[in-house]
Scaffold this active site. Structure first.
Site, short mmCIF file in Angstrom:
data_model
loop_
_atom_site.label_atom_id
_atom_site.label_comp_id
_atom_site.label_asym_id
_atom_site.label_seq_id
_atom_site.Cartn_x
_atom_site.Cartn_y
_atom_site.Cartn_z
N ARG A 42 -8.25 1.38 -16.65
CA ARG A 42 -9.44 0.57 -16.43
C ARG A 42 -10.71 1.41 -16.49
O ARG A 42 -10.68 2.62 -16.31
CB ARG A 42 -9.36 -0.12 -15.06
N LYS B 201 -7.27 -8.00 -14.53
CA LYS B 201 -8.09 -7.62 -13.38
C LYS B 201 -9.43 -8.36 -13.36
O LYS B 201 -10.00 -8.58 -12.29
CB LYS B 201 -8.31 -6.10 -13.38
N HIS C 37 -4.55 -8.02 -3.09
CA HIS C 37 -3.98 -7.09 -4.08
C HIS C 37 -2.65 -6.62 -3.50
O HIS C 37 -2.57 -5.57 -2.86
CB HIS C 37 -4.93 -5.93 -4.32
N SER D 246 -2.38 0.69 -7.42
CA SER D 246 -1.42 1.05 -8.45
C SER D 246 -0.78 2.40 -8.14
O SER D 246 -1.46 3.36 -7.77
CB SER D 246 -2.13 1.12 -9.81
N LYS E 18 4.11 -1.09 -5.14
CA LYS E 18 4.13 -2.55 -4.97
C LYS E 18 5.23 -3.20 -5.80
O LYS E 18 5.99 -4.03 -5.31
CB LYS E 18 2.77 -3.16 -5.37
N THR E 19 5.28 -2.83 -7.09
CA THR E 19 6.27 -3.44 -7.98
C THR E 19 7.69 -3.02 -7.60
O THR E 19 8.59 -3.84 -7.49
CB THR E 19 5.98 -3.06 -9.44
N ASP F 166 1.79 -8.18 -7.89
CA ASP F 166 0.46 -7.56 -7.86
C ASP F 166 -0.65 -8.37 -7.19
O ASP F 166 -1.48 -7.80 -6.51
CB ASP F 166 0.03 -7.23 -9.29
N ARG G 242 2.92 1.58 -19.37
CA ARG G 242 3.24 0.31 -18.70
C ARG G 242 4.01 -0.63 -19.61
O ARG G 242 4.01 -0.49 -20.84
CB ARG G 242 1.95 -0.40 -18.24
#
Length: 532
Positions: free
Chosen positions: A60, A200, A219, A239, A243-244, A258, A324
């Site tokens: 990003r 995002k 988030h 990130s 989380k995943t 997410d 990713r």
């Protein structure tokens, strides 16, 4: 190439977007893959995955993100965190982008942002790249084909990677721009092919709109017990904090990985897919996520692969450490069909502590939970943002400052009220370093983290013996079945306890210095947690 279905009254021409080449509405996955390959945007990988690279932008660009400053949002946007753009500059940007689009082919996807029909947003994504259309078709929620006949977008996102902004003319920082205009209900993205900007941008939009409806935008990932959606857990984190990985527990149902909302009805996923990091991904540790990388239609971003065999190299970060894959939720066998859960019984805050100070798990009081939520301590993981090449300690309020248009205390107070109303238990989980800081210590064993989380979510951890942490005041379990006891006491994992004490004092000081900005806005109980 055939076009998909679309509301005849809501074609791009009705939105003032004219003079384009071919416009392809709501193509399904095979057609999008075919278009992307035909146009040379990437190539087919094993199993029909789509392999692509994103050029100079492999993460990003938060410094190039702007909110148009109008009377509608003047008093509600957190301007210290969101760069303003003048309405006149946005108008020039919009006009110049539309001129740039003349004669070019575009791909339109009409999608839902939000699994709860009461709170969802109808979003039209207009993309120059066919694979961006495939990506966002995975990441947002797909209407039934018949629903497209009456679909009317609330918001439109236009993404033109070949368009370069002019900072002097468009009021931005560089040739790259992400601009949100709440009056026009329009988002413009230019000069970046990084697909994460699409999702995002929509997340930022929901983060602004939903709090006005009493919905907490989070988030976080989320899951619930098998056969019991009431037993829901949410996992906050930036990130790279897990989380995943941690929400994709085969013993529970995955709601999403997410972005979620917490309304008066419960938890709901904003998305319809996952955007998982693949660096060092293994079939042994995460078999289902690994399997998606050779699934038809999965978007595989910036992964090095063998030119002849197309075998992916999961350890090669020469393009970026932020490799990713994007895939629909149905690729995960235990994913929720509805994207809905109950009110969270457990609120887990994930942090990647690069200092090696925090324990692998700690129980938080409601006041401590607000302190750590507003602090948002973690480490930026290599590759997630441009220029970040190794973990760097940072404070990202609400575990997602780049996506928060409103002031942090708005989200903090909303979360505090929901925790209090629903009696959720709160936990801080460190997936970062132990036995020393980054460069000396090692990452927390994933097996230990999973065991601790399982004990927290099934309720058995609540009955354990706890000690009070001398540095932060939260409670840390003394012993947990299946977890090496010394891991639970970070000081004992260091070679020199005095070195740990100095590092801990440094980290406590960083917390205190950062939290000073919130002291005027918090209640006495949270203030006591901050200074005690």
């Amino acid at each position: 190439m055939m076009t998909g279905r679309v509301n005849p009254a809501r074609r791009l021409e009705d939105q003032g977007i004219r003079g384009l080449g071919h416009v392809y509405y709501n193509l399904i996955e095979p057609a999008l893959v075919e278009a992307a390959v035909t146009q040379g945007e990437g190539k087919l990988g094993l199993g029909g995955a789509f392999l692509c690279t994103t050029g100079a932008f492999t993460g990003r660009s938060p410094k190039d993100k702007f909110v148009v400053r109008t009377a509608l949002v003047e008093g509600s946007v957190w301007w210290q965190n969101n760069a303003p753009m003048a309405p006149e500059a946005f108008a020039r940007l919009h006009a110049d982008m539309l001129t740039h689009m003349q004669g070019r082919d575009y791909f339109v996807q009409d999608l839902y942002a939000g699994a709860d029909p009461i709170h969802r947003l109808d979003v039209r994504m207009v993309t120059e790249l066919a694979w961006h259309g495939l990506f966002i078709r995975h990441l947002l929620r797909r209407p039934a084909r018949a629903e497209l006949d009456t679909f009317s977008p609330d918001w439109t996102v236009i993404n033109c990677p070949t368009f370069k902004a002019d900072p002097a003319r468009h009021g931005c920082r560089s040739e790259t721009v992400i601009a949100l205009n709440f009056d026009a209900k329009l988002i413009l993205i230019g000069n970046t092919a990084y697909a994460g900007e699409n999702k995002k941008a929509v997340f930022t939009l929901l983060n602004y709109l939903l709090p006005e409806k009493g919905v907490m935008a989070m988030h976080c990932s989320a899951n619930h017990a098998i056969g019991n959606p009431v037993d829901t857990a949410v996992f906050f984190g930036l990130s790279g904090t897990g989380k995943t990985t941690l929400s994709a527990d085969p013993s529970r149902i995955l709601i999403g990985d997410d972005e979620h909302g917490w309304s008066d009805r419960g938890t709901f996923n904003f998305e319809g897919g996952c955007y998982a990091k693949t660096i060092h991904l293994s079939a042994e540790a995460e078999p289902e996520i690994h399997a998606t990388t050779s699934r038809f239609g999965t978007v595989v971003e910036n992964m090095v692969h063998d030119a002849d065999t197309l075998e992916l190299d999961f350890s090669d970060d020469s393009l970026t450490a932020n490799t990713r894959c994007a895939y629909p939720l149905e690729a995960i066998s235990n994913a929720s069909l509805t994207g809905l859960g109950g009110h969270p019984r457990h609120v887990v805050m994930l942090t990647c502590d690069a200092f090696g100070v925090l324990p692998p798990i700690a129980r938080l009081s409601p006041a401590q939970a607000m302190y750590h939520f507003l602090s948002g301590f973690t480490a930026k993981v290599a590759g997630t943002e441009r220029g970040v090449t190794e973990p760097q300690p940072t404070f990202s309020t609400c575990f997602g400052a780049p996506f928060m248009p409103r002031r942090p205390e708005v989200y903090g107070k909303l979360l505090a009220a929901k925790i209090a109303r629903n009696g959720a238990s709160c936990w801080l989980v460190n997936t970062g370093w132990t036995g020393g800081a980054y460069g000396t210590g090692k990452r927390m064993p994933i097996k230990a983290t999973r065991a601790l989380l399982s004990a927290a979510l099934d309720g058995s951890l609540a009955g354990a013996e706890f000690r009070r942490d001398a540095n932060f005041g939260f409670e840390v379990p003394v012993a947990v079945k299946g977890v090496e006891a010394r891991l639970l006491d970070p000081r004992s994992t260091w070679g020199d306890g005095a070195d740990y004490d100095r590092q801990a004092a440094r980290l406590v000081g960083m917390f205190a210095a950062n939290f000073g900005q919130y002291l005027p806005f918090i209640d006495d109980e949270v203030r006591a947690a901050a200074i005690g």
